[in-house]
Design a protein around this motif. Structure first.
Motif, short mmCIF file in Angstrom:
data_model
loop_
_atom_site.label_atom_id
_atom_site.label_comp_id
_atom_site.label_asym_id
_atom_site.label_seq_id
_atom_site.Cartn_x
_atom_site.Cartn_y
_atom_site.Cartn_z
N LEU A 1 0.83 -1.20 0.00
CA LEU A 1 0.00 0.00 0.00
C LEU A 1 0.87 1.25 0.00
O LEU A 1 0.63 2.19 -0.75
N GLU A 2 1.90 1.27 0.83
CA GLU A 2 2.80 2.41 0.89
C GLU A 2 3.47 2.64 -0.47
O GLU A 2 3.63 3.79 -0.89
N GLN A 3 3.83 1.57 -1.17
CA GLN A 3 4.45 1.71 -2.49
C GLN A 3 3.47 2.31 -3.49
O GLN A 3 3.85 3.16 -4.30
N ILE A 4 2.22 1.89 -3.45
CA ILE A 4 1.21 2.43 -4.35
C ILE A 4 1.03 3.93 -4.09
O ILE A 4 1.00 4.74 -5.02
N ILE A 5 0.93 4.30 -2.83
CA ILE A 5 0.77 5.71 -2.47
C ILE A 5 2.01 6.51 -2.86
O ILE A 5 1.90 7.58 -3.48
N ASP A 6 3.18 6.01 -2.53
CA ASP A 6 4.43 6.72 -2.82
C ASP A 6 4.66 6.90 -4.31
O ASP A 6 5.31 7.86 -4.73
N ASN A 7 4.17 5.97 -5.13
CA ASN A 7 4.37 6.05 -6.58
C ASN A 7 3.23 6.75 -7.31
O ASN A 7 3.29 6.89 -8.54
N ASP A 8 2.22 7.20 -6.61
CA ASP A 8 1.09 7.89 -7.22
C ASP A 8 1.56 9.27 -7.71
O ASP A 8 1.94 10.11 -6.90
N PRO A 9 1.55 9.51 -9.02
CA PRO A 9 2.02 10.80 -9.54
C PRO A 9 1.24 11.99 -8.99
O PRO A 9 1.82 13.06 -8.76
N ALA A 10 -0.05 11.84 -8.77
CA ALA A 10 -0.86 12.95 -8.26
C ALA A 10 -0.50 13.28 -6.81
O ALA A 10 -0.47 14.44 -6.43
N VAL A 11 -0.21 12.27 -6.02
CA VAL A 11 0.21 12.51 -4.63
C VAL A 11 1.61 13.12 -4.62
O VAL A 11 1.87 14.09 -3.90
N ARG A 12 2.50 12.57 -5.44
CA ARG A 12 3.89 13.08 -5.48
C ARG A 12 3.95 14.53 -5.94
O ARG A 12 4.82 15.28 -5.50
N ASN A 13 3.02 14.94 -6.81
CA ASN A 13 3.03 16.31 -7.33
C ASN A 13 2.04 17.22 -6.62
O ASN A 13 1.71 18.30 -7.10
N ASN A 14 1.55 16.77 -5.45
CA ASN A 14 0.64 17.56 -4.61
C ASN A 14 -0.65 17.96 -5.33
O ASN A 14 -1.24 18.99 -5.03
N VAL A 15 -1.09 17.13 -6.28
CA VAL A 15 -2.38 17.35 -6.94
C VAL A 15 -3.48 16.75 -6.07
O VAL A 15 -4.54 17.34 -5.90
N PHE A 16 -3.21 15.56 -5.52
CA PHE A 16 -4.12 14.90 -4.60
C PHE A 16 -3.42 14.71 -3.27
O PHE A 16 -2.20 14.63 -3.19
N GLU A 17 -4.22 14.64 -2.22
CA GLU A 17 -3.70 14.41 -0.88
C GLU A 17 -4.34 13.16 -0.31
O GLU A 17 -5.56 12.97 -0.42
N LEU A 18 -3.53 12.29 0.26
CA LEU A 18 -4.07 11.12 0.94
C LEU A 18 -4.68 11.58 2.24
O LEU A 18 -4.00 12.16 3.09
N VAL A 19 -5.96 11.35 2.40
CA VAL A 19 -6.65 11.77 3.61
C VAL A 19 -6.66 10.65 4.63
O VAL A 19 -6.38 10.85 5.80
N ARG A 20 -6.93 9.43 4.17
CA ARG A 20 -7.01 8.31 5.10
C ARG A 20 -6.81 7.01 4.34
O ARG A 20 -7.35 6.83 3.27
N ALA A 21 -6.05 6.13 4.92
CA ALA A 21 -5.93 4.76 4.43
C ALA A 21 -6.38 3.86 5.57
O ALA A 21 -5.93 4.02 6.69
N MET A 22 -7.31 2.96 5.27
CA MET A 22 -7.81 2.09 6.33
C MET A 22 -8.12 0.72 5.78
O MET A 22 -8.57 0.58 4.65
N PRO A 23 -7.85 -0.31 6.57
CA PRO A 23 -8.12 -1.67 6.14
C PRO A 23 -9.60 -2.02 6.28
O PRO A 23 -10.32 -1.42 7.06
N PHE A 24 -10.03 -2.98 5.49
CA PHE A 24 -11.37 -3.52 5.66
C PHE A 24 -11.40 -4.97 5.29
O PHE A 24 -10.53 -5.50 4.69
#
Length: 60
Positions: free
Chosen positions: A37-60
């Motif tokens: 999960l951390e790799q997916i988030i870290d490699n997300d171009p929108a997150v890396r370029n501050n276009v999107f922000e991760l608000v919450r990650a939670m298991p289900f």
């Protein structure tokens, strides 16, 4: 969007969309570990370029 389309083709994205037509989106991914999960988030171009922000990650 291409990033998550590729993940979807790999079977990692289970569901995505927005919250009742608001400016907030969600993506449900299938991962085998927190590290994946951390790799997916870290490699997300929108997150890396501050276009999107991760608000919450939670298991289900």
């Amino acid at each position: 969007m291409n990033y998550y389309e590729n993940l979807k083709n790999m079977g990692k994205v289970l569901l995505s969309g927005n919250f009742w037509n608001q400016a907030r989106n969600f993506i449900i991914v299938y991962v085998s570990s927190d590290t994946e999960l951390e790799q997916i988030i870290d490699n997300d171009p929108a997150v890396r370029n501050n276009v999107f922000e991760l608000v919450r990650a939670m298991p289900f």
